[in-house]
Design a protein around this motif. Structure first.
Motif: not given
Length: 78
Positions: A2-6, A22, A59, A61, A68, A70
């Motif tokens: 899963q790839k996400s932006q925070l 997170a 980044q 991981e 994630y 940032i």
């Protein structure tokens, strides 16, 4: 994976704060134990210091959880 932006609001957050934000851990006090048991990578390098500063464009991981990216909160002009 899963790839996400925070999105963070300040100049940086600590790795412990990141884990809580997170929703990987439920409280900041769990950060030390989590980092002792699990691997976390910041910009491709393994990191186990809960005080490690995480900046926009970094980044993070967390194997088995996600990757994630940032970013800084966009400032609005009035």
């Amino acid at each position: 994976m899963q790839k996400s932006q925070l999105t963070i609001t300040g100049e940086y957050i600590t790795l412990g704060q990141f884990l809580k934000l997170a929703e990987i851990i439920s409280s900041g006090g769990m950060a030390r134990a989590y980092l002792a048991e699990y691997s976390v990578f910041v910009n491709g390098e393994e990191e186990n210091r809960r005080g490690r500063k995480i900046y926009p464009k970094d980044q993070v991981e967390v194997p088995g959880v996600g990757l994630y990216f940032i970013r800084a909160e966009e400032e609005t002009c009035d």
